[in-house]
Design a protein around this motif. Structure first.
Motif, PDB file in Angstrom:
ATOM      1  N   SER A 166     120.785 -71.301  -4.841  1.00 23.63           N
ATOM      2  CA  SER A 166     119.087 -70.956  -3.416  1.00 23.63           C
ATOM      3  C   SER A 166     119.520 -69.674  -2.224  1.00 23.63           C
ATOM      4  O   SER A 166     118.138 -69.013  -2.552  1.00 23.63           O
ATOM      5  CB  SER A 166     119.552 -72.262  -1.813  1.00 23.63           C
ATOM      6  OG  SER A 166     119.511 -73.051  -3.414  1.00 23.63           O
ATOM      7  N   VAL A 167     120.767 -69.335  -1.800  1.00 19.91           N
ATOM      8  CA  VAL A 167     120.189 -68.374  -1.710  1.00 19.91           C
ATOM      9  C   VAL A 167     120.744 -66.831  -2.155  1.00 19.91           C
ATOM     10  O   VAL A 167     119.771 -65.883  -1.541  1.00 19.91           O
ATOM     11  CB  VAL A 167     122.022 -68.224  -0.301  1.00 19.91           C
ATOM     12  CG1 VAL A 167     122.486 -66.669  -0.087  1.00 19.91           C
ATOM     13  CG2 VAL A 167     122.778 -68.835   0.187  1.00 19.91           C
ATOM     14  N   ILE A 168     120.519 -66.288  -3.387  1.00 20.85           N
ATOM     15  CA  ILE A 168     121.307 -65.722  -4.150  1.00 20.85           C
ATOM     16  C   ILE A 168     118.921 -65.865  -4.628  1.00 20.85           C
ATOM     17  O   ILE A 168     118.490 -64.010  -4.196  1.00 20.85           O
ATOM     18  CB  ILE A 168     121.269 -66.213  -5.723  1.00 20.85           C
ATOM     19  CG1 ILE A 168     122.481 -65.822  -5.224  1.00 20.85           C
ATOM     20  CG2 ILE A 168     120.562 -64.583  -6.670  1.00 20.85           C
ATOM     21  CD1 ILE A 168     123.229 -65.915  -6.726  1.00 20.85           C
ATOM     22  N   THR A 169     117.750 -66.291  -4.614  1.00 18.13           N
ATOM     23  CA  THR A 169     117.044 -66.707  -4.564  1.00 18.13           C
ATOM     24  C   THR A 169     116.354 -66.285  -3.474  1.00 18.13           C
ATOM     25  O   THR A 169     115.230 -65.503  -3.683  1.00 18.13           O
ATOM     26  CB  THR A 169     116.620 -68.314  -5.619  1.00 18.13           C
ATOM     27  OG1 THR A 169     117.249 -68.678  -6.139  1.00 18.13           O
ATOM     28  CG2 THR A 169     114.740 -67.705  -5.336  1.00 18.13           C
ATOM     29  N   ASN A 193     106.060 -60.981  -5.276  1.00 13.43           N
ATOM     30  CA  ASN A 193     107.332 -61.537  -4.269  1.00 13.43           C
ATOM     31  C   ASN A 193     107.059 -62.692  -4.668  1.00 13.43           C
ATOM     32  O   ASN A 193     107.651 -63.589  -4.834  1.00 13.43           O
ATOM     33  CB  ASN A 193     107.562 -61.335  -2.922  1.00 13.43           C
ATOM     34  CG  ASN A 193     105.871 -61.416  -2.424  1.00 13.43           C
ATOM     35  OD1 ASN A 193     105.391 -61.330  -2.608  1.00 13.43           O
ATOM     36  ND2 ASN A 193     105.643 -61.307  -0.944  1.00 13.43           N
ATOM     37  N   GLN A 194     105.985 -63.390  -4.811  1.00 10.50           N
ATOM     38  CA  GLN A 194     105.706 -64.843  -4.362  1.00 10.50           C
ATOM     39  C   GLN A 194     105.262 -65.342  -6.320  1.00 10.50           C
ATOM     40  O   GLN A 194     106.590 -66.065  -6.479  1.00 10.50           O
ATOM     41  CB  GLN A 194     103.964 -65.160  -4.126  1.00 10.50           C
ATOM     42  CG  GLN A 194     103.545 -65.369  -2.585  1.00 10.50           C
ATOM     43  CD  GLN A 194     104.800 -66.194  -1.910  1.00 10.50           C
ATOM     44  OE1 GLN A 194     104.842 -67.589  -2.111  1.00 10.50           O
ATOM     45  NE2 GLN A 194     104.670 -65.507  -1.333  1.00 10.50           N
ATOM     46  N   ALA A 195     105.163 -64.202  -7.099  1.00 11.17           N
ATOM     47  CA  ALA A 195     105.023 -64.822  -8.668  1.00 11.17           C
ATOM     48  C   ALA A 195     106.506 -64.416  -8.776  1.00 11.17           C
ATOM     49  O   ALA A 195     107.048 -65.500  -9.770  1.00 11.17           O
ATOM     50  CB  ALA A 195     104.561 -63.303  -9.531  1.00 11.17           C
ATOM     51  N   LEU A 196     106.998 -63.275  -8.317  1.00 14.21           N
ATOM     52  CA  LEU A 196     108.876 -63.702  -8.586  1.00 14.21           C
ATOM     53  C   LEU A 196     109.544 -65.129  -8.784  1.00 14.21           C
ATOM     54  O   LEU A 196     110.502 -65.414  -8.564  1.00 14.21           O
ATOM     55  CB  LEU A 196     109.792 -62.502  -8.291  1.00 14.21           C
ATOM     56  CG  LEU A 196     111.012 -62.333  -8.504  1.00 14.21           C
ATOM     57  CD1 LEU A 196     111.047 -62.207 -10.078  1.00 14.21           C
ATOM     58  CD2 LEU A 196     111.471 -60.967  -7.723  1.00 14.21           C
ATOM     59  N   LEU A 197     109.005 -65.479  -7.003  1.00 14.84           N
ATOM     60  CA  LEU A 197     109.361 -66.069  -6.025  1.00 14.84           C
ATOM     61  C   LEU A 197     108.953 -67.926  -6.905  1.00 14.84           C
ATOM     62  O   LEU A 197     109.946 -68.956  -7.067  1.00 14.84           O
ATOM     63  CB  LEU A 197     109.125 -66.949  -4.976  1.00 14.84           C
ATOM     64  CG  LEU A 197     109.603 -68.214  -3.876  1.00 14.84           C
ATOM     65  CD1 LEU A 197     111.032 -67.196  -3.689  1.00 14.84           C
ATOM     66  CD2 LEU A 197     108.949 -68.008  -2.805  1.00 14.84           C
ATOM     67  N   LEU A 214     112.268 -70.617  -8.986  1.00 14.91           N
ATOM     68  CA  LEU A 214     112.226 -71.677  -8.405  1.00 14.91           C
ATOM     69  C   LEU A 214     111.568 -72.488  -9.397  1.00 14.91           C
ATOM     70  O   LEU A 214     112.038 -74.055  -9.436  1.00 14.91           O
ATOM     71  CB  LEU A 214     111.237 -71.963  -6.794  1.00 14.91           C
ATOM     72  CG  LEU A 214     111.274 -71.893  -5.924  1.00 14.91           C
ATOM     73  CD1 LEU A 214     110.450 -71.757  -4.593  1.00 14.91           C
ATOM     74  CD2 LEU A 214     112.889 -71.796  -5.263  1.00 14.91           C
ATOM     75  N   THR A 215     110.549 -72.321 -10.336  1.00 19.45           N
ATOM     76  CA  THR A 215     109.958 -73.404 -11.768  1.00 19.45           C
ATOM     77  C   THR A 215     110.532 -72.531 -13.252  1.00 19.45           C
ATOM     78  O   THR A 215     109.822 -72.098 -13.786  1.00 19.45           O
ATOM     79  CB  THR A 215     108.808 -73.508 -11.387  1.00 19.45           C
ATOM     80  OG1 THR A 215     107.966 -72.640 -11.122  1.00 19.45           O
ATOM     81  CG2 THR A 215     108.781 -74.321 -10.481  1.00 19.45           C
TER      82      THR A 215
END
Length: 568
Positions: A213-216, A554-558, A562-563
């Protein structure tokens, strides 16, 4: 074959090769399993008109089932090989010296199924666990639970209890491989697995997830910075971070497997146990890091999962004619409100009624919307139009497809009509003939589209009226697309990937993604080269698509982190 112990004397650096061996094994196993899985999916015939199947359909069915069985057997044997490998590293040739591969032991298959079920939640957050990565839960299954915190808490509590029992019975498999009966192995594992060791493994898993989670968060922050730097390519940098994060996922999977298969066994005097770990040289550490990054890069390349070069801006399609909570879905009320947003298409659902008409409603069972336990196919249109639908404080009457189309055409709004078909008409051409006679010309003249889960109905419509644009709805992406003369595919967005998008475009067809409602999903799909995005919030989607394109990564990578939907 009997278990043979590795050399008594430790070979310098041999332990440092463990991570490379396991990571390569995971990559190759998942790739081969996915290849066989896709091959089997393509072979499997559709389960309709089964009594009149030709011999080729039966042969394809048996060959497909054989592929599924082969995948399962490979998984069971791989679990046993993991125990061979890690116990050879940890133990002397004592307790586990009689271990043998048990190919068809029922108890072993039951325990491997238990392990697979326990691994599914971890695979769905990115861990590269064998076989479990093939089973991805789409968002439309998960979303109904998202808003209920008590249900989420109950599910998490159930998972924790399930995992505790899984750890408690972890030694069943090697015990059975050593010759014990299944029930003897159950008693042995229950006795030998101490509570302290169980808590230790749970703590390791918790720390593993926290570190990920921290790395994410760090990766997201770095990409956010790059998105605002004009002199750097946001897309190329995002793809590089994708490789790095995938490599980290493989490393996290290795740590998880190492602790499960190696450290879960109590250390006794006759075990090979080194109080002082050998020092790892800089060259060995560098080799391990490079190998891990190479596996991450190979994984991304095999899955063709990189963000593509954009060559299209997706169309905006309003799901059920809604724009947020602006009325009852599939009602004239929400239609009139939504057309002000000017989506490219409005999607609506229609059911075939008892008197051979079409009513605009999503669910076949009307209990939730109207309070009446009725099915549209068993009721006349006249009676259905007297019913009042209630949804989130809004009320509206049900309408016919004719009324809905007329109102849409008054506003010059194009439609995407989904034909819902209950089982009783699934194999009948009556619906097709009636629909085309009543609406075919009007839909064609207005430039509207049709799609359905029922591929036979779409094929019949396309055969009788080839100029109508029709699509197949694919509720879960298996990357094996149904063949036909359709013009587009409507796929569940959360299981969609770059490989599927390219495959559809190579067929010179379009891909519509449904139903993306949160900003993160919308921004991810906006850089995936899909042709259309179906959403309950078209106004939100239009604002995102109007923003500068480079700010999406950035949102696409997140969303990717996450999924994770990448199988290998």
């Amino acid at each position: 074959m009997p278990f043979r112990q590795a050399h008594k004397r430790k070979i310098p650096g041999s332990m440092d090769m463990t991570i490379i061996v396991i990571l390569v094994f995971l990559l190759v196993f998942n790739w081969l399993a996915n290849f066989l899985f896709q091959f089997a999916n393509q072979l499997m015939p559709q389960i309709d008109h089964i009594l009149s199947w030709p011999l080729s359909n039966w042969l394809n069915l048996f060959l497909g089932l054989a592929c599924y069985i082969l995948i399962w057997l490979a998984f069971v044997w791989s679990i046993q090989l993991f125990f061979f490998y890690f116990l050879a590293i940890k133990h002397r040739n004592t307790r586990w010296s009689g271990m043998r591969l048990r190919y068809f032991h029922p108890g072993l298959h039951m325990m491997c199924l238990w392990l697979l079920l326990a691994a599914l939640p971890l695979a769905n957050i990115g861990y590269k666990l064998p076989l479990a990565t093939l089973i991805k839960l789409p968002d439309f299954i998960i979303q109904p639970f998202a808003g209920n915190i008590f249900l989420i808490a109950a599910i998490l509590l159930g998972l924790i209890c399930f995992w505790l029992f899984t750890i408690k019975f972890l030694q069943v498999i090697p015990a059975v491989m050593s010759g014990q009966s299944f029930f003897q192995a159950l008693r042995y594992s229950w006795k030998e697995m101490p509570t302290k060791k169980i808590l230790h493994l749970c703590l390791i898993l918790f720390i593993n997830v926290i570190v990920l989670s921290v790395i994410t968060g760090i990766v997201f922050a770095v990409q956010t910075l790059v998105d605002h730097l004009v002199f750097l390519s946001a897309r190329l940098f995002a793809n590089s971070l994708m490789i790095l994060f995938t490599a980290i996922l493989y490393a996290a999977t290795y740590e998880l497997l190492k602790n499960i298969f190696k450290q879960s066994f109590p250390v006794e005097n006759h075990f090979l146990y080194q109080k002082r770990r050998p020092r790892i040289s800089f060259q060995q550490a560098a080799a391990a890091v490079l190998a891990t990054v190479a596996v991450g890069a190979a994984s991304c390349l095999l899955a063709d999962n990189f963000f593509p070069r954009l060559d299209r801006i997706p169309l905006v399609i309003s799901h059920k004619g809604s724009n947020g909570n602006n009325g009852v879905p599939n009602s004239l009320q929400s239609l009139v409100s939504t057309v002000r947003v000017k989506p490219d298409y409005i999607e609506l659902d229609v059911h075939y009624t008892k008197d051979h008409q079409f009513v605009v409603v999503h669910d076949d069972n009307l209990k939730t919307l109207t309070g009446h336990k009725l099915q549209a196919e068993h009721v006349t249109l006249k009676r259905l139009k007297r019913l009042t639908m209630t949804y989130r404080g809004h009320k509206a009457k049900m309408v016919s497809l004719r009324e809905y189309m007329n109102r849409a055409q008054d506003h010059q709004q194009k439609l995407l009509v989904e034909i819902k078909t209950p089982p009783m008409v699934q194999q009948s051409s009556t619906l097709t003939k009636t629909f085309l006679r009543q609406y075919g010309s009007a839909l064609l003249r207005h430039g509207d589209l049709l799609h359905s889960l029922n591929q036979n109905v779409m094929r019949q419509i396309h055969t009788k009226q080839p100029r109508l644009k029709v699509g197949f709805i694919v509720s879960y992406n298996t990357e094996s697309l149904p063949g036909g003369d359709n013009n587009f595919y409507t796929t569940e967005y959360s299981t969609l990937n770059n490989m599927l998008v390219k495959k559809i475009h190579r067929q010179h067809k379009r891909i519509f993604a449904w139903t993306a409602n949160d900003r993160q999903a919308m921004q991810w799909l906006s850089v995936m080269n899909v042709d259309s995005i179906i959403t309950d919030y078209p106004q939100r989607l239009k604002s995102i698509l109007a923003a500068p394109r480079r700010l999406s990564y950035n949102q696409a990578l997140l969303r990717y982190m996450l999924t994770i939907r990448q199988v290998y």
